[in-house]
Design an enzyme around this catalytic site. Structure first.
Site, PDB file in Angstrom:
ATOM      1  N   ALA A   1      44.922 -29.998 -21.420  1.00 59.05           N
ATOM      2  CA  ALA A   1      43.885 -29.547 -20.490  1.00 59.05           C
ATOM      3  C   ALA A   1      44.382 -29.450 -19.056  1.00 59.05           C
ATOM      4  O   ALA A   1      43.673 -28.965 -18.183  1.00 59.05           O
ATOM      5  CB  ALA A   1      42.681 -30.489 -20.557  1.00 59.05           C
TER       6      ALA A   1
ATOM      7  N   GLY B   1      36.977 -29.085 -15.104  1.00 57.50           N
ATOM      8  CA  GLY B   1      38.196 -29.235 -14.320  1.00 57.50           C
ATOM      9  C   GLY B   1      38.890 -30.522 -14.723  1.00 57.50           C
ATOM     10  O   GLY B   1      38.232 -31.486 -15.128  1.00 57.50           O
ATOM     11  N   THR B   2      40.198 -30.523 -14.621  1.00 62.45           N
ATOM     12  CA  THR B   2      40.932 -31.715 -15.053  1.00 62.45           C
ATOM     13  C   THR B   2      41.718 -32.329 -13.907  1.00 62.45           C
ATOM     14  O   THR B   2      41.204 -32.438 -12.813  1.00 62.45           O
ATOM     15  CB  THR B   2      41.831 -31.402 -16.255  1.00 62.45           C
ATOM     16  OG1 THR B   2      42.603 -30.230 -15.963  1.00 62.45           O
ATOM     17  CG2 THR B   2      41.002 -31.119 -17.483  1.00 62.45           C
ATOM     18  N   THR B   3      42.950 -32.656 -14.109  1.00 68.11           N
ATOM     19  CA  THR B   3      43.671 -33.675 -13.368  1.00 68.11           C
ATOM     20  C   THR B   3      43.748 -33.493 -11.840  1.00 68.11           C
ATOM     21  O   THR B   3      44.171 -32.458 -11.332  1.00 68.11           O
ATOM     22  CB  THR B   3      45.099 -33.783 -13.934  1.00 68.11           C
ATOM     23  OG1 THR B   3      45.010 -33.763 -15.359  1.00 68.11           O
ATOM     24  CG2 THR B   3      45.765 -35.047 -13.497  1.00 68.11           C
TER      25      THR B   3
END
Length: 258
Positions: free
Chosen positions: A205, A30-32
């Site tokens: 991403a 998972g990103t931001t």
């Protein structure tokens, strides 16, 4: 967590044994995640994309979860371990409230999450790191607060705004320019979606608002009234307003000066 540590420590997320592997482990990440405070509360939001190397593993993953009535966690890092950690954290807070008859303070919740992240250090050394962002409404101080973490469990309180994940550097830059101490709740929710849009513009991403698939960022608001997640209609309305402004000024504020 203490009970499992004494009786079956191998069940804790950070203690699970992994088979020997050659090279890095490929797992969805998972990103931001972004957060911003405003007078009366705090907003925590996350994009919906999970990646696995150069592949989009999932387009509509959920990365923001309520921890209890007055706090929430946004996850960045290895998605499977992060979700498992959040579920255990939710159970910890619920168990404490039932046993003690009172909620743990926001500072205590932040410290407890720090301990859980530290227990995952072995996994982090193998490339399976979990780096969440914790936010909540402090009923004692009557304001919203944000806590960020590193992979060792070290925590720090952020002032005004914070971001974590691969697109955090771009999101933080956007928030730095847009943040004000006197933001309204509506302005704060618009700010976090704008920051995620800017992060998606420069970080592959991070997933931006996907109008075709109707996938929009998860936006949550925590005030003295408790945790509230914006509906899909509310999130889409904010995202569409940002997209419309970008269509009018595709190069940003500079275009208005030319």
């Amino acid at each position: 967590m203490d009970f499992l540590s004494d009786h079956q420590p191998e069940l804790l997320p950070g203690n699970k044994k992994l088979p020997p592997v050659q090279g890095a482990i490929e797992a969805p990440h998972g990103t931001t995640i972004v957060a911003v405070t405003f007078p009366g509360g705090v907003v925590l939001a996350g994009d919906r994309r999970a990646t696995m190397g150069n592949v989009i593993a999932q387009r509509d993953i959920e990365k923001v979860f309520p921890a209890d009535e007055y706090s929430a966690v946004g996850i960045a890092g290895t998605a499977g371990l992060a979700v498992e950690m959040v579920k255990l954290f939710q159970l910890e807070l619920e168990h404490f409230e039932k046993v003690e008859g009172a909620q743990l303070s926001l500072e205590g919740k932040a410290n407890r999450l720090s301990t859980m992240i530290r227990s995952n250090l072995g996994m982090a050394m193998q490339g399976l790191a979990v780096v969440p962002l914790f936010a909540g409404y402090d009923v004692d101080r009557e304001k919203g607060r944000i806590f960020s973490y590193d992979v060792t469990g070290g925590r720090s309180e952020e002032q005004g705004y914070a971001a974590t994940g691969s697109g955090s550097i771009f999101a933080r830059g956007a928030m730095k320019k847009l943040f004000r101490e006197d933001l309204s709740e509506d302005e704060a929710t618009t700010l976090v979606v704008q920051a995620l849009y800017d992060a998606a513009d420069d970080d592959s991403a991070t997933g931006g608002p996907d109008v075709a698939r109707r996938i929009y960022p998860i936006v949550t608001v925590i005030t003295e009234d408790g945790f509230r997640r914006l509906s899909e209609n509310e999130s889409s309305e904010i995202a569409r307003s940002i997209l419309e402004r970008r269509l009018e000024q595709p190069d940003g504020p500079r275009a208005a000066l030319l």
